[in-house]
Structure formats: structure tokens, C-alpha cells
Design an enzyme around this catalytic site. Structure first.
Site, PDB file in Angstrom:
ATOM      1  N   GLU A  66       0.836  -1.209   0.000  1.00 59.04           N
ATOM      2  CA  GLU A  66       0.000   0.000   0.000  1.00 59.04           C
ATOM      3  C   GLU A  66       0.870   1.260   0.000  1.00 59.04           C
ATOM      4  O   GLU A  66       0.555   2.242  -0.676  1.00 59.04           O
ATOM      5  CB  GLU A  66      -0.934  -0.013   1.209  1.00 59.04           C
ATOM      6  CG  GLU A  66      -2.052   0.995   1.150  1.00 59.04           C
ATOM      7  CD  GLU A  66      -3.039   0.759   0.014  1.00 59.04           C
ATOM      8  OE1 GLU A  66      -3.198   1.690  -0.818  1.00 59.04           O
ATOM      9  OE2 GLU A  66      -3.639  -0.318  -0.055  1.00 59.04           O
ATOM     10  N   GLU A  73       1.286   6.372  -7.044  1.00 63.44           N
ATOM     11  CA  GLU A  73       0.153   7.221  -7.420  1.00 63.44           C
ATOM     12  C   GLU A  73       0.492   8.700  -7.249  1.00 63.44           C
ATOM     13  O   GLU A  73       0.170   9.514  -8.116  1.00 63.44           O
ATOM     14  CB  GLU A  73      -1.086   6.861  -6.608  1.00 63.44           C
ATOM     15  CG  GLU A  73      -1.723   5.557  -7.024  1.00 63.44           C
ATOM     16  CD  GLU A  73      -2.990   5.248  -6.241  1.00 63.44           C
ATOM     17  OE1 GLU A  73      -3.339   6.005  -5.302  1.00 63.44           O
ATOM     18  OE2 GLU A  73      -3.640   4.247  -6.585  1.00 63.44           O
ATOM     19  N   LYS A  91      -0.778   3.156 -12.605  1.00 67.69           N
ATOM     20  CA  LYS A  91      -1.558   3.145 -11.362  1.00 67.69           C
ATOM     21  C   LYS A  91      -2.309   1.827 -11.183  1.00 67.69           C
ATOM     22  O   LYS A  91      -2.377   1.284 -10.070  1.00 67.69           O
ATOM     23  CB  LYS A  91      -2.545   4.311 -11.352  1.00 67.69           C
ATOM     24  CG  LYS A  91      -1.901   5.657 -11.137  1.00 67.69           C
ATOM     25  CD  LYS A  91      -2.999   6.718 -11.120  1.00 67.69           C
ATOM     26  CE  LYS A  91      -2.512   8.040 -10.632  1.00 67.69           C
ATOM     27  NZ  LYS A  91      -3.610   9.003 -10.479  1.00 67.69           N
ATOM     28  N   ASP A  92      -2.884   1.314 -12.263  1.00 66.20           N
ATOM     29  CA  ASP A  92      -3.615   0.046 -12.182  1.00 66.20           C
ATOM     30  C   ASP A  92      -2.684  -1.112 -11.819  1.00 66.20           C
ATOM     31  O   ASP A  92      -3.049  -1.986 -11.032  1.00 66.20           O
ATOM     32  CB  ASP A  92      -4.318  -0.250 -13.510  1.00 66.20           C
ATOM     33  CG  ASP A  92      -5.515   0.651 -13.768  1.00 66.20           C
ATOM     34  OD1 ASP A  92      -5.897   1.422 -12.859  1.00 66.20           O
ATOM     35  OD2 ASP A  92      -6.064   0.598 -14.891  1.00 66.20           O
TER      36      ASP A  92
END
Length: 121
Positions: A66, A73, A91-92
Site C-alpha cells: 500500500e 500514485e 496506477k492500475d
């Protein structure tokens, strides 16, 4: 003396990164609440040393993923504030890494706690 100060500062920066993560990212808050819940379950079910190692490892992996996802991001948003296909792809992919680790954490949680919960039923 400045070497020690640099080490202390590096810890401060890292702790600030955790503060930013849990303050600003909703998914990180979900992961944190889940981690606390799992830790409580670990104490309630008196899990083994190996089970603790697996649980702690996957908690660290999810939080770390995370953190990296959030950093990617932020960097993408800075480099390209406008919507671009390649930025969306980056980002994906970063988000998918978190998903993969979270799924593995869930499976390990089921392996560790499933039999203990079923034994209560």
C-alpha cells in the site's frame, strides 16, 4: 555526529510516510483495521509461533504494498496531472500489486484461523 542525525532523520521521514498513508488513504485505513482485528484474533486463539510469523509477514507485505502503491500514485499525479493512458496503466498495475498481496493475506488468514473458528462451531 551527523551520521547519527541522518539515521534519526531517516526514521522520522519513514514514520511521517506511515502517518501520511494512514491519514490520507482510505484503503490503508481498511488494511490497518483488518490488521488490528487479525492481531486480536491471534491473541484470542493463541496461535503458534509459525502462525504469528505468517500473519505478521503478510500484514507487513500488505502495508508495504500500500505504501509503494501510494507513492507511485503520488508520483504519477505529480508528473502527469492530466489523464493519460500510460499513467492509468501504471496506477492500475500498482493497485493490482496490493490486491495480490491482500488476497494472499486473506488466504493465509483463512488457513490460520479457519480451523480454529470451525472448532468453536
Amino acid at each position: 555526529m551527523s551520521g547519527i542525525k541522518k539515521r534519526i532523520d531517516s526514521f522520522k521521514f519513514a514514520l511521517n510516510g506511515l502517518k501520511i498513508l494512514f491519514k490520507e488513504e482510505v484503503n490503508a485505513k481498511v488494511h490497518l483495521v483488518s490488521a488490528v482485528f487479525v492481531l486480536i484474533l491471534g491473541f484470542l486463539f493463541d496461535i503458534s509461533q509459525n502462525e504469528w510469523m505468517a500473519i505478521l509477514l503478510v500484514i507487513a507485505m500488505v502495508i508495504s504494498a500500500e505504501l509503494v502503491n501510494t507513492a507511485i500514485e503520488c508520483l504519477c499525479d505529480f508528473v502527469s496531472p492530466e489523464k493519460r493512458t500510460v499513467i492509468k496503466k501504471v496506477k492500475d498495475l500498482a493497485a493490482a500489486a496490493v490486491l495480490v498481496v491482500a488476497i494472499v493475506a486473506l488466504v493465509i488468514g483463512i488457513i490460520v484461523f479457519g480451523p480454529k473458528i470451525l472448532a468453536l462451531i
